[in-house]
Design a protein around this motif. Structure first.
Motif, mmCIF file in Angstrom:
data_model
loop_
_atom_site.group_PDB
_atom_site.id
_atom_site.type_symbol
_atom_site.label_atom_id
_atom_site.label_comp_id
_atom_site.label_asym_id
_atom_site.label_seq_id
_atom_site.Cartn_x
_atom_site.Cartn_y
_atom_site.Cartn_z
ATOM 1 N N ASP A 1 0.851 -1.179 0.000
ATOM 2 C CA ASP A 1 0.000 0.000 0.000
ATOM 3 C C ASP A 1 0.895 1.240 0.000
ATOM 4 O O ASP A 1 1.588 1.530 0.965
ATOM 5 C CB ASP A 1 -0.893 -0.009 1.251
ATOM 6 C CG ASP A 1 -1.960 1.064 1.203
ATOM 7 O OD1 ASP A 1 -1.750 2.089 0.540
ATOM 8 O OD2 ASP A 1 -3.012 0.879 1.850
ATOM 9 N N ARG A 2 0.886 1.980 -1.082
ATOM 10 C CA ARG A 2 1.810 3.094 -1.249
ATOM 11 C C ARG A 2 1.703 4.122 -0.126
ATOM 12 O O ARG A 2 2.712 4.708 0.297
ATOM 13 C CB ARG A 2 1.563 3.781 -2.592
ATOM 14 C CG ARG A 2 2.625 4.796 -2.965
ATOM 15 C CD ARG A 2 2.233 5.622 -4.173
ATOM 16 N NE ARG A 2 1.742 4.801 -5.264
ATOM 17 C CZ ARG A 2 1.186 5.316 -6.359
ATOM 18 N NH1 ARG A 2 1.043 6.622 -6.485
ATOM 19 N NH2 ARG A 2 0.763 4.534 -7.330
ATOM 20 N N ALA A 3 0.503 4.375 0.351
ATOM 21 C CA ALA A 3 0.305 5.402 1.378
ATOM 22 C C ALA A 3 0.973 5.037 2.697
ATOM 23 O O ALA A 3 1.235 5.914 3.515
ATOM 24 C CB ALA A 3 -1.186 5.634 1.611
ATOM 25 N N CYS A 4 1.240 3.751 2.902
ATOM 26 C CA CYS A 4 1.787 3.302 4.187
ATOM 27 C C CYS A 4 3.286 3.044 4.139
ATOM 28 O O CYS A 4 3.860 2.558 5.115
ATOM 29 C CB CYS A 4 1.044 2.059 4.658
ATOM 30 S SG CYS A 4 -0.701 2.361 5.021
ATOM 31 N N PHE A 5 3.907 3.382 3.020
ATOM 32 C CA PHE A 5 5.354 3.271 2.914
ATOM 33 C C PHE A 5 5.919 4.631 2.525
ATOM 34 O O PHE A 5 5.204 5.490 2.007
ATOM 35 C CB PHE A 5 5.741 2.188 1.907
ATOM 36 C CG PHE A 5 5.449 0.791 2.385
ATOM 37 C CD1 PHE A 5 6.400 0.060 3.069
ATOM 38 C CD2 PHE A 5 4.202 0.217 2.172
ATOM 39 C CE1 PHE A 5 6.127 -1.224 3.538
ATOM 40 C CE2 PHE A 5 3.915 -1.069 2.629
ATOM 41 C CZ PHE A 5 4.884 -1.783 3.324
ATOM 42 N N SER A 6 7.187 4.830 2.759
ATOM 43 C CA SER A 6 7.806 6.130 2.508
ATOM 44 C C SER A 6 7.964 6.360 1.007
ATOM 45 O O SER A 6 8.689 5.632 0.326
ATOM 46 C CB SER A 6 9.171 6.202 3.193
ATOM 47 O OG SER A 6 9.029 6.043 4.589
ATOM 48 N N ASN B 1 -13.673 -1.980 5.304
ATOM 49 C CA ASN B 1 -13.769 -1.283 6.592
ATOM 50 C C ASN B 1 -12.407 -0.984 7.216
ATOM 51 O O ASN B 1 -12.312 -0.192 8.153
ATOM 52 C CB ASN B 1 -14.616 -2.090 7.579
ATOM 53 C CG ASN B 1 -16.103 -1.912 7.332
ATOM 54 O OD1 ASN B 1 -16.523 -0.922 6.734
ATOM 55 N ND2 ASN B 1 -16.900 -2.860 7.783
ATOM 56 N N TYR B 2 -11.356 -1.611 6.697
ATOM 57 C CA TYR B 2 -10.025 -1.324 7.235
ATOM 58 C C TYR B 2 -9.484 -0.032 6.643
ATOM 59 O O TYR B 2 -9.800 0.337 5.503
ATOM 60 C CB TYR B 2 -9.065 -2.472 6.927
ATOM 61 C CG TYR B 2 -9.357 -3.730 7.697
ATOM 62 C CD1 TYR B 2 -9.400 -3.719 9.093
ATOM 63 C CD2 TYR B 2 -9.596 -4.936 7.050
ATOM 64 C CE1 TYR B 2 -9.678 -4.875 9.813
ATOM 65 C CE2 TYR B 2 -9.862 -6.097 7.763
ATOM 66 C CZ TYR B 2 -9.908 -6.053 9.141
ATOM 67 O OH TYR B 2 -10.178 -7.204 9.849
ATOM 68 N N ASN B 3 -8.645 0.654 7.422
ATOM 69 C CA ASN B 3 -7.988 1.861 6.925
ATOM 70 C C ASN B 3 -6.968 1.479 5.861
ATOM 71 O O ASN B 3 -6.324 0.432 5.948
ATOM 72 C CB ASN B 3 -7.259 2.593 8.051
ATOM 73 C CG ASN B 3 -8.188 2.992 9.178
ATOM 74 O OD1 ASN B 3 -9.402 3.118 8.997
ATOM 75 N ND2 ASN B 3 -7.635 3.175 10.358
ATOM 76 N N GLU B 4 -6.804 2.356 4.868
ATOM 77 C CA GLU B 4 -5.758 2.110 3.875
ATOM 78 C C GLU B 4 -4.729 3.231 3.840
ATOM 79 O O GLU B 4 -3.816 3.224 3.014
ATOM 80 C CB GLU B 4 -6.356 1.879 2.488
ATOM 81 C CG GLU B 4 -7.124 3.033 1.906
ATOM 82 C CD GLU B 4 -7.509 2.768 0.452
ATOM 83 O OE1 GLU B 4 -6.673 2.241 -0.303
ATOM 84 O OE2 GLU B 4 -8.639 3.090 0.090
ATOM 85 N N THR B 5 -4.841 4.183 4.748
ATOM 86 C CA THR B 5 -3.831 5.230 4.888
ATOM 87 C C THR B 5 -3.555 5.430 6.374
ATOM 88 O O THR B 5 -4.411 5.118 7.221
ATOM 89 C CB THR B 5 -4.300 6.568 4.292
ATOM 90 O OG1 THR B 5 -5.372 7.080 5.075
ATOM 91 C CG2 THR B 5 -4.759 6.392 2.851
ATOM 92 N N PRO B 6 -2.389 5.955 6.731
ATOM 93 C CA PRO B 6 -2.086 6.174 8.148
ATOM 94 C C PRO B 6 -3.106 7.057 8.864
ATOM 95 O O PRO B 6 -3.367 6.855 10.055
ATOM 96 C CB PRO B 6 -0.702 6.848 8.100
ATOM 97 C CG PRO B 6 -0.077 6.320 6.850
ATOM 98 C CD PRO B 6 -1.217 6.243 5.872
ATOM 99 N N ASP B 7 -3.677 8.023 8.137
ATOM 100 C CA ASP B 7 -4.629 8.928 8.797
ATOM 101 C C ASP B 7 -6.052 8.377 8.851
ATOM 102 O O ASP B 7 -6.985 9.078 9.231
ATOM 103 C CB ASP B 7 -4.623 10.301 8.132
ATOM 104 C CG ASP B 7 -5.020 10.245 6.662
ATOM 105 O OD1 ASP B 7 -5.357 9.147 6.166
ATOM 106 O OD2 ASP B 7 -4.990 11.297 5.995
#
Length: 248
Positions: free
Chosen positions: A130-135, A230-236
């Motif tokens: 998941d791109r949003a959860c990696f740098s 229902n799971y988050n896909e971004t840190p925020d």
């Protein structure tokens, strides 16, 4: 063999009708048992897949702890798998996994786009990062051998740290590339982007669902599209479809 012995042996043999009955019974038993065996084999693949993902989740946690709570640099779908020049998150995690074999889903059979080659062979991992959860680092992070356009609205750039996560236990950072609900015959509106006739690359892997890895390191196999969404896909804490194109 005298006539008495021959007649005795002949009476002990099967008649044609008896043989047909036996064959019919065997066919019925096979029809009942083969699906059960197939389900058992698939359940074993699900267990293996989840075990692989747990190992990857632990590797991510070890990487984060060793790098000031910073997540690996996003690199995905790049060519040259196995070469020193190949870039991928799985390469960054290999010192912790000790092997890239854990990045192979046992049901990974590729897709029409890869010509049936599994994703580990072509991209290095069966599991999508998941791109949003990696740098995502400008000029460094590549996808499909090209720099990611981080200026497009919805894309984010920069280092991702543990402190940025609203809930590490509820945010998925990786998943099986293929989920049953991505299939064109199921996703008739193409909300997941796998049913585009010009770029059709869906192929069923697990028939019941798919594996997920979460930011806290745990992994699970889900069979529910509703649960998946229902799971988050971004840190925020953003959920589908808020960040699907840019972040998944």
């Amino acid at each position: 063999m005298n006539s008495r012995n021959f007649r005795s042996w002949n009476r002990q043999g099967f008649t044609l009708i008896e043989l047909l009955v036996v064959i019919a019974i065997i066919a019925i038993l096979a029809a009942i048992l083969f699906p059960v065996f197939a389900q058992a084999r698939e359940k074993a693949r699900e267990v293996t897949c989840t075990s692989n993902m747990r190992q990857i989740g632990l590797a991510v946690r070890m990487y984060v702890q060793d790098n000031d709570e910073t997540y690996p640099i996003f690199q995905a779908y790049n060519s040259g798998v196995g070469a020193p020049s190949h870039l991928g998150v799985e390469v960054e995690l290999e010192p912790y996994t000790k092997s890239t074999n854990v990045f192979l889903c046992p049901d990974d059979s590729g897709d029409p786009f890869t010509g049936g080659k599994n994703y580990v062979t072509v991209y290095g991992s069966s599991y999508r990062f998941d791109r949003a959860c990696f740098s995502a680092i400008p000029g460094v992070s590549l996808q499909n051998d090209a720099p990611i356009d981080l200026t497009t609205p919805g894309h984010r750039e920069g280092v991702v740290t543990d402190a940025m996560f609203e809930s590490t236990a509820e945010t998925r950072i990786m998943r099986d590339e293929m989920m049953p609900w991505f299939a064109p015959q199921v996703d008739t509106t193409d909300k997941y982007g796998y049913a585009d006739p010009a770029q059709l690359y869906y192929k069923q892997w697990h028939p019941r669902g798919g594996g997920l890895i979460f930011a806290d390191g745990h992994a699970k196999f889900t069979t529910s599209e509703t649960t998946f969404l229902n799971y988050n896909e971004t840190p925020d804490g953003a959920k589908f479809p808020a960040c699907w194109t840019a972040c998944d």
